[in-house]
Scaffold this motif. Sequence first.
Motif, mmCIF file in Angstrom:
data_model
loop_
_atom_site.group_PDB
_atom_site.id
_atom_site.type_symbol
_atom_site.label_atom_id
_atom_site.label_comp_id
_atom_site.label_asym_id
_atom_site.label_seq_id
_atom_site.Cartn_x
_atom_site.Cartn_y
_atom_site.Cartn_z
ATOM 1 N N LEU A 123 43.310 40.232 33.495
ATOM 2 C CA LEU A 123 42.896 38.901 33.051
ATOM 3 C C LEU A 123 41.418 38.883 32.656
ATOM 4 O O LEU A 123 41.017 38.168 31.728
ATOM 5 C CB LEU A 123 43.153 37.879 34.161
ATOM 6 C CG LEU A 123 44.619 37.488 34.377
ATOM 7 C CD1 LEU A 123 44.764 36.620 35.615
ATOM 8 C CD2 LEU A 123 45.169 36.758 33.158
ATOM 9 N N GLU A 124 40.608 39.672 33.366
ATOM 10 C CA GLU A 124 39.194 39.749 33.012
ATOM 11 C C GLU A 124 39.022 40.254 31.585
ATOM 12 O O GLU A 124 38.224 39.716 30.803
ATOM 13 C CB GLU A 124 38.445 40.669 33.976
ATOM 14 C CG GLU A 124 36.966 40.813 33.630
ATOM 15 C CD GLU A 124 36.305 42.004 34.296
ATOM 16 O OE1 GLU A 124 35.079 42.134 34.147
ATOM 17 O OE2 GLU A 124 37.010 42.807 34.932
ATOM 18 N N LEU A 125 39.791 41.295 31.206
ATOM 19 C CA LEU A 125 39.699 41.809 29.846
ATOM 20 C C LEU A 125 40.104 40.750 28.832
ATOM 21 O O LEU A 125 39.472 40.603 27.775
ATOM 22 C CB LEU A 125 40.567 43.046 29.690
ATOM 23 C CG LEU A 125 40.145 44.285 30.477
ATOM 24 C CD1 LEU A 125 41.104 45.434 30.193
ATOM 25 C CD2 LEU A 125 38.713 44.695 30.161
ATOM 26 N N ALA A 126 41.169 40.008 29.134
ATOM 27 C CA ALA A 126 41.610 38.951 28.221
ATOM 28 C C ALA A 126 40.538 37.866 28.077
ATOM 29 O O ALA A 126 40.293 37.358 26.979
ATOM 30 C CB ALA A 126 42.927 38.347 28.703
ATOM 31 N N ARG A 127 39.885 37.510 29.195
ATOM 32 C CA ARG A 127 38.823 36.504 29.132
ATOM 33 C C ARG A 127 37.632 37.002 28.326
ATOM 34 O O ARG A 127 37.066 36.274 27.501
ATOM 35 C CB ARG A 127 38.374 36.136 30.549
ATOM 36 C CG ARG A 127 39.285 35.168 31.272
ATOM 37 C CD ARG A 127 38.635 34.619 32.518
ATOM 38 N NE ARG A 127 38.470 35.655 33.533
ATOM 39 C CZ ARG A 127 39.342 35.895 34.502
ATOM 40 N NH1 ARG A 127 40.453 35.176 34.570
ATOM 41 N NH2 ARG A 127 39.112 36.832 35.390
ATOM 42 N N LEU A 353 46.084 40.834 24.850
ATOM 43 C CA LEU A 353 45.718 41.233 26.213
ATOM 44 C C LEU A 353 46.337 40.328 27.274
ATOM 45 O O LEU A 353 46.524 40.753 28.410
ATOM 46 C CB LEU A 353 44.201 41.277 26.352
ATOM 47 C CG LEU A 353 43.520 42.490 25.710
ATOM 48 C CD1 LEU A 353 42.013 42.305 25.655
ATOM 49 C CD2 LEU A 353 43.875 43.785 26.446
ATOM 50 N N MET A 354 46.682 39.091 26.929
ATOM 51 C CA MET A 354 47.402 38.249 27.886
ATOM 52 C C MET A 354 48.822 38.765 28.085
ATOM 53 O O MET A 354 49.348 38.727 29.201
ATOM 54 C CB MET A 354 47.427 36.796 27.410
ATOM 55 C CG MET A 354 46.211 35.993 27.836
ATOM 56 S SD MET A 354 45.985 35.921 29.638
ATOM 57 C CE MET A 354 47.345 34.849 30.106
ATOM 58 N N ALA A 355 49.454 39.231 27.011
ATOM 59 C CA ALA A 355 50.765 39.862 27.160
ATOM 60 C C ALA A 355 50.649 41.100 28.034
ATOM 61 O O ALA A 355 51.521 41.375 28.873
ATOM 62 C CB ALA A 355 51.335 40.218 25.793
ATOM 63 N N GLY A 356 49.570 41.860 27.853
ATOM 64 C CA GLY A 356 49.337 43.018 28.715
ATOM 65 C C GLY A 356 49.162 42.618 30.161
ATOM 66 O O GLY A 356 49.646 43.303 31.072
#
Length: 383
Positions: A123-127, A353-356
């Motif tokens: 989630l950090e990466l998506a943010r 990245l949220m799908a990830g």
Amino acid sequence: MTRRTVRIAMNGVTGRMGYRQHLVRSILAIREQGGLDLGDGQVLWPEPVLVGRRAHALEALATQHGLTEWSTDLDAVLADESIDIYFDAQVTSARVEAIRKAIAAGKHIYTEKPTATDVEGALELARLARDAGIKHGVVQDKIFLPGLLKLKRLIDGGFFGEILSVRGEFGYWVFEGDWQDAQRPSWNYRAEDGGGIVVDMFPHWEYVLHELFGQVTSVSAHVQTHIPQRWDEQGKPYAATADDAAYGTFQLAGGAVAQINSSWAVRVNRDELVEFQVDGTHGSAVAGLRNCRVQHRSATPKPVWNPDLPVTEPFRDQWQEVPDNAEFDNGFKAQWELFLRHIVLDEPYTWDLMAGARGVQLAELGLKSSAEGRRFDVPELSL
């Protein structure tokens, strides 16, 4: 035709998947076909810059394929303003730090999965990507397989009626490494290095189930390490601390139930290394990597259980092969082309990245389910 070049830093292409599927079968294949036709007289030309830790391996790959750019200095590559995209196919434990750096450098992100070792990291990466305003995608190759594309065609055409259940079987025997070389790297079997079949395969099952049948709403799993000792690439024994088999049950939005067995300690007695049987009120299908067979309710036999007599029904012969009806490209290449079009033409792209992060979440909950002997709901993720 006008050539539009996109420069891609490709990290981890000395590994089996990164090399075979992403470099050779995707990026180099796009170049071999003359680039990606964007329409309006434009062709996109992908220019890979190979990145990794082993200089000799990178140089050998570059020489073999007529490429000129490679580096062991990721920071220097990311500092190059001409680099448009950062691609990551490293081991999972090295992925988060590298993607953080790439986002900070303003690069668009395309990455293998799992995107992180835990859901918070994912989630950090998506943010970070959202806040940086960059585009990002996660490899979700299995929905581009011919067998699953045929299955999707059946679903979209209403073939199944109400879908009741999905049963998946994935895996094969990975040799221990003592008397025959293992087909997979040893880090896959060490939890401390990010290994394990749950973190490897549950992210795949999340997007396959989500895309084809409905969102996963709960998970119950039993995880096992069947082979406790293996031998590494140097022939030395090591303790296998990661799981090599997982038996999962997934409740799906809409009411269908999915059961998927994943194992690196199973000998194959099926037509393909992965198969999904889908049963519905109007028909059933069995789909693998390339093929898909169906049985409509009008052609369903009426077997009667009688253990005293040999089976006389040729059950396998009573299924019909679904025709190709299309030319299927390599699934990795097909998704690369969609992502590249997303980058340069801003066409829609949903596997981000949220799908990830959803895949990482399902793996995390699967491991927790096995450890605690409980079923867990799968909550919606948000940034």
